[in-house]
Design a protein around this motif. Structure first.
Motif, PDB file in Angstrom:
ATOM      1  N   MET A   1      88.251  44.593  17.593  1.00  0.00           N
ATOM      2  CA  MET A   1      87.898  44.389  18.979  1.00  0.00           C
ATOM      3  C   MET A   1      86.392  44.615  19.131  1.00  0.00           C
ATOM      4  SD  MET A   1      89.321  46.411  22.384  1.00  0.00           S
ATOM      5  CE  MET A   1      91.006  46.222  21.896  1.00  0.00           C
ATOM      6  N   SER A   2      85.730  43.693  19.780  1.00  0.00           N
ATOM      7  CA  SER A   2      84.279  43.803  19.934  1.00  0.00           C
ATOM      8  C   SER A   2      83.908  44.941  20.881  1.00  0.00           C
ATOM      9  CB  SER A   2      83.704  42.487  20.468  1.00  0.00           C
ATOM     10  OG  SER A   2      83.942  42.372  21.855  1.00  0.00           O
ATOM     11  N   ALA A   3      82.671  45.366  20.797  1.00  0.00           N
ATOM     12  CA  ALA A   3      82.182  46.440  21.672  1.00  0.00           C
ATOM     13  C   ALA A   3      82.266  46.014  23.139  1.00  0.00           C
ATOM     14  CB  ALA A   3      80.751  46.814  21.301  1.00  0.00           C
ATOM     15  N   ARG A   4      81.956  44.768  23.430  1.00  0.00           N
ATOM     16  CA  ARG A   4      82.021  44.289  24.817  1.00  0.00           C
ATOM     17  C   ARG A   4      83.464  44.252  25.319  1.00  0.00           C
ATOM     18  NH1 ARG A   4      77.367  40.989  27.431  1.00  0.00           N
ATOM     19  NH2 ARG A   4      75.804  42.586  27.085  1.00  0.00           N
ATOM     20  N   THR A   5      84.392  43.879  24.449  1.00  0.00           N
ATOM     21  CA  THR A   5      85.803  43.876  24.845  1.00  0.00           C
ATOM     22  C   THR A   5      86.257  45.301  25.160  1.00  0.00           C
ATOM     23  OG1 THR A   5      86.263  41.874  23.572  1.00  0.00           O
ATOM     24  CG2 THR A   5      88.148  43.285  24.091  1.00  0.00           C
ATOM     25  N   LYS A   6      85.855  46.254  24.338  1.00  0.00           N
ATOM     26  CA  LYS A   6      86.182  47.663  24.607  1.00  0.00           C
ATOM     27  C   LYS A   6      85.556  48.106  25.920  1.00  0.00           C
ATOM     28  CE  LYS A   6      86.632  49.030  19.790  1.00  0.00           C
ATOM     29  NZ  LYS A   6      86.037  49.797  18.689  1.00  0.00           N
ATOM     30  N   SER A   7      84.343  47.678  26.165  1.00  0.00           N
ATOM     31  CA  SER A   7      83.668  48.033  27.414  1.00  0.00           C
ATOM     32  C   SER A   7      84.410  47.465  28.621  1.00  0.00           C
ATOM     33  CB  SER A   7      82.231  47.513  27.409  1.00  0.00           C
ATOM     34  OG  SER A   7      81.470  48.148  26.411  1.00  0.00           O
ATOM     35  N   ARG A   8      84.885  46.239  28.496  1.00  0.00           N
ATOM     36  CA  ARG A   8      85.626  45.632  29.603  1.00  0.00           C
ATOM     37  C   ARG A   8      86.913  46.413  29.879  1.00  0.00           C
ATOM     38  NH1 ARG A   8      83.612  41.094  26.763  1.00  0.00           N
ATOM     39  NH2 ARG A   8      82.109  39.968  28.058  1.00  0.00           N
ATOM     40  N   GLN A  27      83.633  57.293  42.973  1.00  0.00           N
ATOM     41  CA  GLN A  27      84.260  58.537  42.517  1.00  0.00           C
ATOM     42  C   GLN A  27      84.860  58.365  41.122  1.00  0.00           C
ATOM     43  OE1 GLN A  27      86.892  58.865  45.891  1.00  0.00           O
ATOM     44  NE2 GLN A  27      85.826  60.694  46.647  1.00  0.00           N
ATOM     45  N   ALA A  28      85.552  57.261  40.914  1.00  0.00           N
ATOM     46  CA  ALA A  28      86.158  57.011  39.605  1.00  0.00           C
ATOM     47  C   ALA A  28      85.089  56.837  38.530  1.00  0.00           C
ATOM     48  CB  ALA A  28      87.057  55.773  39.668  1.00  0.00           C
ATOM     49  N   LEU A  29      83.982  56.180  38.880  1.00  0.00           N
ATOM     50  CA  LEU A  29      82.885  55.993  37.935  1.00  0.00           C
ATOM     51  C   LEU A  29      82.276  57.339  37.552  1.00  0.00           C
ATOM     52  CD1 LEU A  29      81.005  54.107  36.344  1.00  0.00           C
ATOM     53  CD2 LEU A  29      79.619  53.896  38.426  1.00  0.00           C
ATOM     54  N   GLU A  30      82.067  58.190  38.521  1.00  0.00           N
ATOM     55  CA  GLU A  30      81.503  59.511  38.241  1.00  0.00           C
ATOM     56  C   GLU A  30      82.434  60.330  37.345  1.00  0.00           C
ATOM     57  OE1 GLU A  30      78.948  62.559  37.905  1.00  0.00           O
ATOM     58  OE2 GLU A  30      78.522  60.591  38.753  1.00  0.00           O
ATOM     59  N   ALA A  31      83.724  60.298  37.630  1.00  0.00           N
ATOM     60  CA  ALA A  31      84.684  61.044  36.808  1.00  0.00           C
ATOM     61  C   ALA A  31      84.684  60.528  35.370  1.00  0.00           C
ATOM     62  CB  ALA A  31      86.086  60.937  37.417  1.00  0.00           C
ATOM     63  N   GLU A  32      84.643  59.217  35.216  1.00  0.00           N
ATOM     64  CA  GLU A  32      84.635  58.643  33.861  1.00  0.00           C
ATOM     65  C   GLU A  32      83.320  58.932  33.161  1.00  0.00           C
ATOM     66  OE1 GLU A  32      85.942  56.983  30.388  1.00  0.00           O
ATOM     67  OE2 GLU A  32      87.091  57.627  32.118  1.00  0.00           O
ATOM     68  N   GLU A  41      82.474  59.665  20.539  1.00  0.00           N
ATOM     69  CA  GLU A  41      83.053  58.537  19.796  1.00  0.00           C
ATOM     70  C   GLU A  41      83.221  57.295  20.666  1.00  0.00           C
ATOM     71  OE1 GLU A  41      86.584  60.747  21.550  1.00  0.00           O
ATOM     72  OE2 GLU A  41      84.678  61.305  20.657  1.00  0.00           O
ATOM     73  N   ARG A  42      83.135  57.466  21.969  1.00  0.00           N
ATOM     74  CA  ARG A  42      83.251  56.334  22.882  1.00  0.00           C
ATOM     75  C   ARG A  42      81.901  55.895  23.436  1.00  0.00           C
ATOM     76  NH1 ARG A  42      88.070  57.700  26.875  1.00  0.00           N
ATOM     77  NH2 ARG A  42      88.118  55.449  27.123  1.00  0.00           N
ATOM     78  N   ALA A  43      80.831  56.426  22.876  1.00  0.00           N
ATOM     79  CA  ALA A  43      79.481  56.183  23.405  1.00  0.00           C
ATOM     80  C   ALA A  43      79.094  54.708  23.359  1.00  0.00           C
ATOM     81  CB  ALA A  43      78.458  57.026  22.657  1.00  0.00           C
ATOM     82  N   ASN A  44      79.537  53.975  22.352  1.00  0.00           N
ATOM     83  CA  ASN A  44      79.138  52.567  22.228  1.00  0.00           C
ATOM     84  C   ASN A  44      79.689  51.691  23.345  1.00  0.00           C
ATOM     85  OD1 ASN A  44      77.702  53.093  19.927  1.00  0.00           O
ATOM     86  ND2 ASN A  44      79.311  52.400  18.536  1.00  0.00           N
ATOM     87  N   SER A  45      80.883  52.003  23.829  1.00  0.00           N
ATOM     88  CA  SER A  45      81.486  51.142  24.847  1.00  0.00           C
ATOM     89  C   SER A  45      81.140  51.560  26.273  1.00  0.00           C
ATOM     90  CB  SER A  45      83.008  51.112  24.686  1.00  0.00           C
ATOM     91  OG  SER A  45      83.561  52.394  24.882  1.00  0.00           O
ATOM     92  N   TRP A  46      80.590  52.742  26.460  1.00  0.00           N
ATOM     93  CA  TRP A  46      80.361  53.220  27.815  1.00  0.00           C
ATOM     94  C   TRP A  46      79.209  52.542  28.553  1.00  0.00           C
ATOM     95  CZ3 TRP A  46      82.602  54.306  31.824  1.00  0.00           C
ATOM     96  CH2 TRP A  46      81.990  54.929  32.899  1.00  0.00           C
ATOM     97  N   PRO A  47      78.042  52.290  27.965  1.00  0.00           N
ATOM     98  CA  PRO A  47      76.944  51.707  28.764  1.00  0.00           C
ATOM     99  C   PRO A  47      77.303  50.382  29.448  1.00  0.00           C
ATOM    100  CG  PRO A  47      76.079  52.589  26.721  1.00  0.00           C
ATOM    101  CD  PRO A  47      77.582  52.654  26.619  1.00  0.00           C
ATOM    102  N   TYR A  48      77.942  49.471  28.726  1.00  0.00           N
ATOM    103  CA  TYR A  48      78.280  48.193  29.363  1.00  0.00           C
ATOM    104  C   TYR A  48      79.431  48.365  30.349  1.00  0.00           C
ATOM    105  CZ  TYR A  48      79.073  43.283  30.229  1.00  0.00           C
ATOM    106  OH  TYR A  48      79.228  42.067  30.861  1.00  0.00           O
ATOM    107  N   ALA A  49      80.380  49.248  30.057  1.00  0.00           N
ATOM    108  CA  ALA A  49      81.461  49.517  31.012  1.00  0.00           C
ATOM    109  C   ALA A  49      80.875  50.020  32.326  1.00  0.00           C
ATOM    110  CB  ALA A  49      82.443  50.537  30.429  1.00  0.00           C
TER     111      ALA A  49
END
Length: 140
Positions: A1-8, A27-32, A41-49
């Protein structure tokens, strides 16, 4: 699965969570964001998400208007929450993110609908998104 797919997927999780819990997307964005900071370990998918979710927040009224105008089968409030989140995310990518080809935004949205929603959702999502992208953008 690509990084962008994980981000989506992560962006959809945030949008879905806000919807079903009755929280604001902010609120949900702040919590996440807080969870993401503690999970390297999830750092790669978080910026685009985060970019997707912030884009939905920034253009929420226009996105919902487009979805409402082009959904002939369902009012936005009556759609399954996952379909609503998928559509919001895909509309932002297709309309407001020049880095993502429209076809990719639609294909990714349809794949998420196939995997996560009802049997009728992929066709519904595809139809709404295709109608939206055919409409000229405001100011065009």
């Amino acid at each position: 699965m690509s990084a962008r797919t994980k981000s989506r997927r992560r962006a959809l999780d945030v949008l879905f969570s806000a919807d079903v819990r009755g929280d604001t997307i902010e609120q949900a964005l702040e919590a996440e964001s807080l969870r993401a900071a503690s999970r390297p370990e999830r750092a790669n998918s978080w910026p685009y998400a985060r970019e997707i979710v912030q884009g939905v927040i920034d253009h929420e009224d226009e996105i919902d208007l487009l979805i409402t105008r082009h959904s002939t089968s369902w009012r936005i409030e009556r759609m399954p929450a996952v379909d609503r989140g998928i559509l919001r995310m895909a509309v932002w990518e297709a309309r407001f993110n020049d880095e993502v080809p429209v076809g990719v935004a639609i294909d990714e949205a349809v794949e998420l609908a196939k995997e996560l929603s009802t049997d009728d959702s992929p066709k519904f999502v595809n139809g709404v998104l295709n109608a939206i992208v055919k409409e000229p953008a405001l100011g065009s």
